[in-house]
Design an enzyme around this catalytic site. Structure first.
Site, mmCIF file in Angstrom:
data_model
loop_
_atom_site.group_PDB
_atom_site.id
_atom_site.type_symbol
_atom_site.label_atom_id
_atom_site.label_comp_id
_atom_site.label_asym_id
_atom_site.label_seq_id
_atom_site.Cartn_x
_atom_site.Cartn_y
_atom_site.Cartn_z
ATOM 1 N N ILE A 73 -24.110 -15.996 12.225
ATOM 2 C CA ILE A 73 -24.735 -15.657 13.513
ATOM 3 C C ILE A 73 -26.261 -15.805 13.450
ATOM 4 C CG2 ILE A 73 -24.929 -13.133 13.160
ATOM 5 C CD1 ILE A 73 -23.901 -14.981 16.386
ATOM 6 N N SER A 87 -31.527 -11.778 1.857
ATOM 7 C CA SER A 87 -30.099 -12.065 1.812
ATOM 8 C C SER A 87 -29.750 -12.391 0.374
ATOM 9 C CB SER A 87 -29.803 -13.273 2.721
ATOM 10 O OG SER A 87 -28.529 -13.201 3.283
ATOM 11 N N ARG A 88 -28.503 -12.085 -0.027
ATOM 12 C CA ARG A 88 -28.146 -12.319 -1.430
ATOM 13 C C ARG A 88 -28.032 -13.807 -1.729
ATOM 14 N NH1 ARG A 88 -22.745 -9.282 -1.229
ATOM 15 N NH2 ARG A 88 -22.679 -10.867 0.373
ATOM 16 N N LYS A 148 -24.088 -6.538 16.785
ATOM 17 C CA LYS A 148 -22.880 -5.807 17.193
ATOM 18 C C LYS A 148 -21.812 -5.987 16.122
ATOM 19 C CE LYS A 148 -19.549 -7.932 17.977
ATOM 20 N NZ LYS A 148 -18.595 -9.023 17.492
ATOM 21 N N ASP A 194 -13.231 -6.913 16.673
ATOM 22 C CA ASP A 194 -14.566 -7.525 16.524
ATOM 23 C C ASP A 194 -14.902 -8.329 17.783
ATOM 24 O OD1 ASP A 194 -16.985 -8.430 14.711
ATOM 25 O OD2 ASP A 194 -16.129 -10.234 15.598
#
Ligand code: NAP
Length: 308
Positions: A15, A37-38, A91, A169
């Site tokens: 996203i 971020s990993r 969300k 979701d």
């Protein structure tokens, strides 16, 4: 115009690439200064393995967008709020209602803004549907949200894990619209279909009653191939309303009365800048509460195993 808000992104995945980066690139309210971020990276800005490293190295950060799956968001949100950064939550805003209530209180204690973003509420025909329904007497409503999980969520293991919500979701997007355009409502019964090898449902049938006694049904299905349905229908004294395409098109008695291209994420970021500058939070938990209620009240059916 005010100075741009220095913002960082956390959890660089689908996203972020599809929506957050294009929306931020066009919005003069923001300067994207870092990402954490990993594995994922954003080009041309400093990248860090986690939010703690990003906050340490980039003190000019004023806000963060948290875009990792909901089960892994609370700690990052808490870290950001206690460091006095404004927080935008993808969300659904969290895996439980009470953790988001806690974040709301933390934002207030730290004098920063918290935004529980519901992108579908910003779909182009949603306000027109709300205005139409406000001018009518509603007799009943039905939510039909049916899509192909293999097409939209390939190999996303978190979505099937506890707290990933399964078919809720996408279903929570429908609820974010329904709770905005329909009278207050509550669940009276629910049946949730869990594949025998998964911890989250692949389908659900839910009935609601509004506070003034109107019936509302919700049919969620994640195995719909072919045409996809993201529709909210209402029977009213001024005709049959169909809000289709996830809130992008409004028709009454078959006549289209509102349709325009979507701009959900640009509008979400505009709203976030607005609340940051106004010094307020925007955290509506009604859609999340309905999902929690469906899991609490719903009958759990076991159905055929699901494989990607
Ligand atoms: P995703 O690509 O599977 O996950 C986003 C990123 O989160 C991953 O790339 C990963 O980055 C990080 N992540 C994954 N597991 C993690 C963990 N255990 N701990 C910390 N970070 C983890 O998912 P997405 O589709 O972007 O969805 C993310 C959120 O946006 C969800 O809440 C979803 O409901 C919402 N959303 C998605 C869509 C859509 O169409 N996909 C649309 C609207 C909203 P690293 O491995 O680099 O850490």
């Amino acid at each position: 115009m005010s100075q741009p808000i220095n913002i960082g992104i956390v959890g660089v995945g689908k996203i972020v690439r599809d929506q957050h980066l294009p929306a931020l690139a066009k919005d003069k309210n923001y300067r994207l200064v870092a990402a954490a971020s990993r594995h994922g990276k954003v080009e041309n800005i400093p990248n860090f393995p986690d939010i703690e490293a990003m906050l340490d190295a980039v003190p000019e950060l004023e806000a963060v967008s948290l875009c990792m799956p909901p089960q892994f968001r609370y700690d990052a949100a808490r870290t950001a709020l206690t460091a006095k950064k404004h927080v935008f939550l993808e969300k659904p805003p969290g895996a439980t209602v009470s953790e988001v209530e806690n974040l709301k209180a933390l934002a207030a204690q730290n004098g920063v803004s918290l935004f529980a973003s519901w992108h579908s509420r910003y779909a182009p025909a949603v306000e027109a549907a709300r205005a139409f329904l406000n001018s009518t007497r509603i007799k009943s409503a039905a939510i039909n949200w049916k899509e192909d999980v293999r097409r939209w969520h390939p190999n996303q293991e978190w979505i099937w894990a506890p707290g990933g919500f399964g078919v809720f979701d996408p279903g929570i997007n429908a609820l974010s619209i329904a709770t905005h355009i329909l009278p207050p409502m509550f669940i009276t019964s629910a049946v949730l279909d869990f594949p025998e090898n998964r911890a989250s449902p692949v389908a659900a049938r839910v009935t609601f009653r509004t506070s003034n006694g109107l019936p509302v049904t919700m049919d969620l299905d994640w195995l719909q191939t072919g045409p996809q349905s993201w529709d909210i229908l209402a029977e009213t004294d001024k005709g049959a309303m169909v809000l289709s395409g996830g809130g992008s098109k409004l028709a009454v008695d078959g006549k289209v009365i509102h349709e325009e291209p979507e701009a959900e994420y640009p509008m979400l970021y505009r709203r976030f800048a607005e609340i940051v500058r106004a010094g307020i939070s925007d955290v509506d938990l009604a859609p999340l509460q309905h999902v929690a209620d469906a899991f609490m009240l719903g009958k759990h059916n076991v159905v055929e195993a699901f494989f990607d």
